[in-house]
Write a protein that holds these residues in place. Structure first.
Motif, short mmCIF file in Angstrom:
data_model
loop_
_atom_site.label_atom_id
_atom_site.label_comp_id
_atom_site.label_asym_id
_atom_site.label_seq_id
_atom_site.Cartn_x
_atom_site.Cartn_y
_atom_site.Cartn_z
N UNK A 106 38.38 74.67 102.62
CA UNK A 106 38.90 73.41 103.17
C UNK A 106 37.85 72.31 103.08
N UNK A 107 36.61 72.66 103.47
CA UNK A 107 35.54 71.67 103.44
C UNK A 107 35.26 71.14 102.04
N UNK B 24 37.98 58.94 106.08
CA UNK B 24 37.74 60.33 106.44
C UNK B 24 38.92 60.91 107.23
N UNK B 25 39.49 60.11 108.15
CA UNK B 25 40.65 60.57 108.92
C UNK B 25 41.87 60.72 108.01
N UNK C 16 38.05 66.57 112.88
CA UNK C 16 37.87 67.99 113.20
C UNK C 16 39.21 68.62 113.58
N UNK C 17 40.02 67.91 114.36
CA UNK C 17 41.32 68.44 114.76
C UNK C 17 42.22 68.72 113.56
N UNK C 18 42.26 67.78 112.60
CA UNK C 18 43.11 67.98 111.41
C UNK C 18 42.60 69.13 110.55
N UNK C 19 41.28 69.23 110.40
CA UNK C 19 40.73 70.30 109.57
C UNK C 19 40.92 71.67 110.24
N UNK C 20 40.80 71.72 111.55
CA UNK C 20 41.07 72.98 112.26
C UNK C 20 42.53 73.37 112.14
#
Length: 241
Positions: free
Chosen positions: A95-96, A147-148, A226-230
């Protein structure tokens, strides 16, 4: 993660996607900043780049989902997702790498606009008569906004195997987070309207555009990313494709 990042970024550079994104962004912002009479800096009479920072989020709202729509949807449709997941990489690294490749290309589109700043800086009377602090804050806001949007786009791509569906879902998601709360806040009055507006990106972006770099605004953007990537990681871990 670096291997995924290099692979994804090189695939962008080896396809027309990167050049279309860069070209559309620069042409659109250039027209609004320098050509269109209602927004041109030359007709505005003030040495600032407010036009650029007003129009760029709306262009990013479409361009960044165009970059992210293929990240996972294409892998699923081509049947290469299972192969990718068998490699000695964690879900977070995959993902990263994909996320950073999309974000890097989006940020690359901002680099040529520094020429706009230099031009306005020289055109000021006297030269240099421009609010540099606000400009730096606005660029930081645009970078965080990108980024968002990239995080939302990657999440949308992980939810489907259809790139068009991923694109549309990302556009709607970005629009709601950027402008939706402002529209909802306009229905209410007083303190409630303020708190509802603070839930959206636009309010925090406007604060940064004033040159006010507040830790609360930075934490807000970081939390969304962070919330979207999690959430994307949870989708991959569910293995429901």
């Amino acid at each position: 993660m670096l291997a995924i990042l290099r692979k994804e970024f090189n695939s962008f550079l080896n396809s027309p996607v990167a050049y279309v994104v860069l070209g559309v962004f620069l042409v659109a912002t250039g027209l609004f900043v320098w050509v269109f009479p209602d927004s041109s800096v030359l007709d505005y009479g003030f040495a600032d780049l407010q036009t650029l920072f007003n129009i760029a989020p709306w262009i990013f709202l479409f361009l960044i989902p165009g970059l992210t729509m293929r990240t996972f949807a294409e892998e699923k449709k081509a049947g290469t997702m299972e192969l990718l997941l068998t490699r000695p990489l964690t879900d977070g690294q995959i993902i990263g790498g994909k996320y950073l490749a999309c974000l890097l290309l989006a940020l690359l589109a901002l680099v040529p606009t520094l020429l706009y700043y230099y031009s306005v800086y020289q055109l000021g009377n006297p030269a240099g008569n421009i609010d540099s602090a606000a400009t730096v804050g606005s660029y930081l806001g645009l970078a965080l906004l990108a980024a968002v949007f990239a995080a939302i786009g990657v999440l949308a791509s992980a939810l489907t195997r259809d790139q068009i569906v991923a694109f549309l879902a990302a556009v709607v998601g970005c629009f709601l987070v950027y402008s939706g709360f402002d529209s909802l806040a306009s229905v209410f009055d007083g303190g409630l309207a303020y708190y509802i507006g603070q839930l959206g990106i636009a309010a925090h972006y406007r604060d940064l555009a004033k040159g006010l770099i507040d830790s609360r605004d930075l934490l807000y953007f970081l939390s969304l990313i962070v919330g979207c990537l999690l959430a994307t990681r949870l989708v991959l871990q569910s293995r429901n494709w």
